[in-house]
Design a protein around this motif. Structure first.
Motif, PDB file in Angstrom:
ATOM      1  N   LYS A 114       0.863  -1.169   0.000  1.00 39.89           N
ATOM      2  CA  LYS A 114       0.000   0.000   0.000  1.00 39.89           C
ATOM      3  C   LYS A 114       0.895   1.213   0.000  1.00 39.89           C
ATOM      4  N   PRO A 115       0.544   2.275  -0.656  1.00 39.62           N
ATOM      5  CA  PRO A 115      -0.728   2.476  -1.342  1.00 39.62           C
ATOM      6  C   PRO A 115      -0.805   1.667  -2.636  1.00 39.62           C
ATOM      7  N   VAL A 116      -2.001   1.492  -3.108  1.00 36.57           N
ATOM      8  CA  VAL A 116      -2.214   0.774  -4.351  1.00 36.57           C
ATOM      9  C   VAL A 116      -1.842   1.680  -5.520  1.00 36.57           C
ATOM     10  N   ILE A 117      -0.918   1.204  -6.326  1.00 40.11           N
ATOM     11  CA  ILE A 117      -0.542   1.920  -7.543  1.00 40.11           C
ATOM     12  C   ILE A 117      -1.244   1.215  -8.685  1.00 40.11           C
ATOM     13  N   GLU A 118      -1.909   1.991  -9.521  1.00 37.68           N
ATOM     14  CA  GLU A 118      -2.687   1.411 -10.609  1.00 37.68           C
ATOM     15  C   GLU A 118      -2.362   2.137 -11.909  1.00 37.68           C
ATOM     16  N   LEU A 119      -2.030   1.358 -12.929  1.00 39.06           N
ATOM     17  CA  LEU A 119      -1.764   1.876 -14.266  1.00 39.06           C
ATOM     18  C   LEU A 119      -2.855   1.376 -15.196  1.00 39.06           C
ATOM     19  N   GLU A 120      -3.485   2.299 -15.888  1.00 36.57           N
ATOM     20  CA  GLU A 120      -4.556   1.959 -16.829  1.00 36.57           C
ATOM     21  C   GLU A 120      -4.197   2.537 -18.194  1.00 36.57           C
ATOM     22  N   LEU A 121      -4.361   1.736 -19.230  1.00 31.97           N
ATOM     23  CA  LEU A 121      -4.086   2.172 -20.595  1.00 31.97           C
ATOM     24  C   LEU A 121      -5.228   1.696 -21.477  1.00 31.97           C
ATOM     25  N   ASN A 174      -0.675   4.428 -39.462  1.00 31.16           N
ATOM     26  CA  ASN A 174      -1.930   4.213 -38.743  1.00 31.16           C
ATOM     27  C   ASN A 174      -1.749   4.666 -37.305  1.00 31.16           C
ATOM     28  N   TRP A 175      -2.752   5.404 -36.770  1.00 31.83           N
ATOM     29  CA  TRP A 175      -2.626   5.993 -35.443  1.00 31.83           C
ATOM     30  C   TRP A 175      -3.804   5.611 -34.573  1.00 31.83           C
ATOM     31  N   ILE A 176      -3.499   5.241 -33.332  1.00 28.16           N
ATOM     32  CA  ILE A 176      -4.524   4.808 -32.382  1.00 28.16           C
ATOM     33  C   ILE A 176      -4.393   5.649 -31.110  1.00 28.16           C
ATOM     34  N   PRO A 177      -5.390   6.495 -30.847  1.00 23.21           N
ATOM     35  CA  PRO A 177      -5.356   7.299 -29.616  1.00 23.21           C
ATOM     36  C   PRO A 177      -5.465   6.414 -28.371  1.00 23.21           C
ATOM     37  N   TYR A 178      -4.938   6.912 -27.280  1.00 25.86           N
ATOM     38  CA  TYR A 178      -5.049   6.174 -26.024  1.00 25.86           C
ATOM     39  C   TYR A 178      -5.181   7.129 -24.856  1.00 25.86           C
ATOM     40  N   LYS A 179      -5.689   6.578 -23.767  1.00 28.73           N
ATOM     41  CA  LYS A 179      -5.747   7.289 -22.490  1.00 28.73           C
ATOM     42  C   LYS A 179      -4.901   6.493 -21.510  1.00 28.73           C
ATOM     43  N   PHE A 180      -4.014   7.175 -20.855  1.00 29.42           N
ATOM     44  CA  PHE A 180      -3.051   6.582 -19.928  1.00 29.42           C
ATOM     45  C   PHE A 180      -3.280   7.247 -18.581  1.00 29.42           C
ATOM     46  N   ARG A 181      -3.442   6.441 -17.554  1.00 29.03           N
ATOM     47  CA  ARG A 181      -3.663   6.980 -16.213  1.00 29.03           C
ATOM     48  C   ARG A 181      -2.861   6.156 -15.218  1.00 29.03           C
ATOM     49  N   ILE A 182      -2.154   6.839 -14.330  1.00 26.84           N
ATOM     50  CA  ILE A 182      -1.488   6.159 -13.224  1.00 26.84           C
ATOM     51  C   ILE A 182      -1.848   6.905 -11.943  1.00 26.84           C
ATOM     52  N   THR A 183      -2.177   6.133 -10.916  1.00 30.45           N
ATOM     53  CA  THR A 183      -2.591   6.729  -9.653  1.00 30.45           C
ATOM     54  C   THR A 183      -2.008   5.939  -8.488  1.00 30.45           C
ATOM     55  N   ASP A 184      -1.827   6.636  -7.374  1.00 31.19           N
ATOM     56  CA  ASP A 184      -1.353   5.972  -6.161  1.00 31.19           C
ATOM     57  C   ASP A 184      -2.357   6.140  -5.022  1.00 31.19           C
ATOM     58  N   GLY A 185      -3.569   6.543  -5.344  1.00 31.41           N
ATOM     59  CA  GLY A 185      -4.586   6.771  -4.327  1.00 31.41           C
ATOM     60  C   GLY A 185      -4.670   8.224  -3.905  1.00 31.41           C
ATOM     61  N   LYS A 186      -3.542   8.917  -3.922  1.00 30.06           N
ATOM     62  CA  LYS A 186      -3.491  10.340  -3.587  1.00 30.06           C
ATOM     63  C   LYS A 186      -3.346  11.184  -4.843  1.00 30.06           C
ATOM     64  N   ASN A 187      -2.402  10.796  -5.662  1.00 28.11           N
ATOM     65  CA  ASN A 187      -2.084  11.538  -6.880  1.00 28.11           C
ATOM     66  C   ASN A 187      -2.540  10.745  -8.096  1.00 28.11           C
ATOM     67  N   GLU A 188      -2.972  11.469  -9.098  1.00 35.43           N
ATOM     68  CA  GLU A 188      -3.389  10.835 -10.343  1.00 35.43           C
ATOM     69  C   GLU A 188      -2.811  11.632 -11.507  1.00 35.43           C
ATOM     70  N   TYR A 189      -2.209  10.911 -12.444  1.00 32.74           N
ATOM     71  CA  TYR A 189      -1.621  11.546 -13.615  1.00 32.74           C
ATOM     72  C   TYR A 189      -2.221  10.906 -14.860  1.00 32.74           C
ATOM     73  N   GLU A 190      -2.675  11.766 -15.784  1.00 35.52           N
ATOM     74  CA  GLU A 190      -3.300  11.270 -17.002  1.00 35.52           C
ATOM     75  C   GLU A 190      -2.646  11.872 -18.226  1.00 35.52           C
ATOM     76  N   LEU A 191      -2.461  11.010 -19.213  1.00 34.43           N
ATOM     77  CA  LEU A 191      -2.058  11.456 -20.540  1.00 34.43           C
ATOM     78  C   LEU A 191      -3.285  11.288 -21.416  1.00 34.43           C
ATOM     79  N   ASP A 192      -3.730  12.369 -21.972  1.00 30.42           N
ATOM     80  CA  ASP A 192      -4.920  12.358 -22.818  1.00 30.42           C
ATOM     81  C   ASP A 192      -4.527  12.907 -24.186  1.00 30.42           C
ATOM     82  N   GLU A 193      -5.272  12.571 -25.187  1.00 23.36           N
ATOM     83  CA  GLU A 193      -5.033  13.062 -26.536  1.00 23.36           C
ATOM     84  C   GLU A 193      -3.655  12.666 -27.041  1.00 23.36           C
TER      85      GLU A 193
END
Length: 159
Positions: free
Chosen positions: A10-17, A36-55
């Motif tokens: 803990k804390p739980v670290i979670e990476l989502e793509l 060929n291009w494929i958009p994605y959403k990238f998110r990593i969080t530790d329960g307190k902080n969250e960081y996202e890559l969008d577009e």
């Protein structure tokens, strides 16, 4: 949804793509993969902080390279006991991910993982540094992440 979570701590670290078919999705099976291009959403969080890559977008060639790096980490245990750092960096240096198998004495096979996000690509847009996490994941969780990502890709390319 392709997700990786840290193992046993803990804390739980979670990476989502997540791959998306929205704005910026360009796919023509007759074109070379780098066109060929494929958009994605990238998110990593530790329960307190969250960081996202969008577009952001992968070229299909870059996404296949990323999936290949994951497969290398998954298959490395079948080939050798001298594990190497397996690294992938986004085409615009938006994120970097590192996998390294480690010998352990637990029931689960584990992989040390590092994720670095370029702060210039975040909404805060602060160039010059990266925000990073180092954590342990289970091999079976990386397998599931890979399967989910490949399934998303397959659905996108068939639609």
């Amino acid at each position: 949804m392709p997700v990786i979570r840290n193992y046993c701590h803990k804390p739980v670290i979670e990476l989502e793509l997540n791959l998306c078919d929205g704005e910026g999705f360009i796919y023509d099976k007759n074109q070379k993969d780098y066109l060929n291009w494929i958009p994605y959403k990238f998110r990593i969080t530790d329960g307190k902080n969250e960081y996202e890559l969008d577009e952001m977008s992968f070229s299909l060639e870059g996404l296949k390279c990323f999936l290949n790096k994951i497969d290398m980490a998954l298959n490395e245990r079948n080939i050798t006991t001298e594990y190497k750092r397996i690294e992938y960096c986004g085409s615009e240096n938006e994120f970097e991910i590192v996998f390294q198998n480690v010998d352990d004495y637990y029931e689960d096979l584990i992989i040390e993982t590092e994720v670095w996000v370029n702060a210039a690509c975040l909404p805060i847009q602060q160039p010059g540094y990266s925000i990073g996490y180092q954590f342990i994941i289970r091999l079976k969780d990386l397998e599931k992440f890979s399967e989910d990502l490949k399934e998303q890709l397959k659905k996108l390319l068939e639609s």
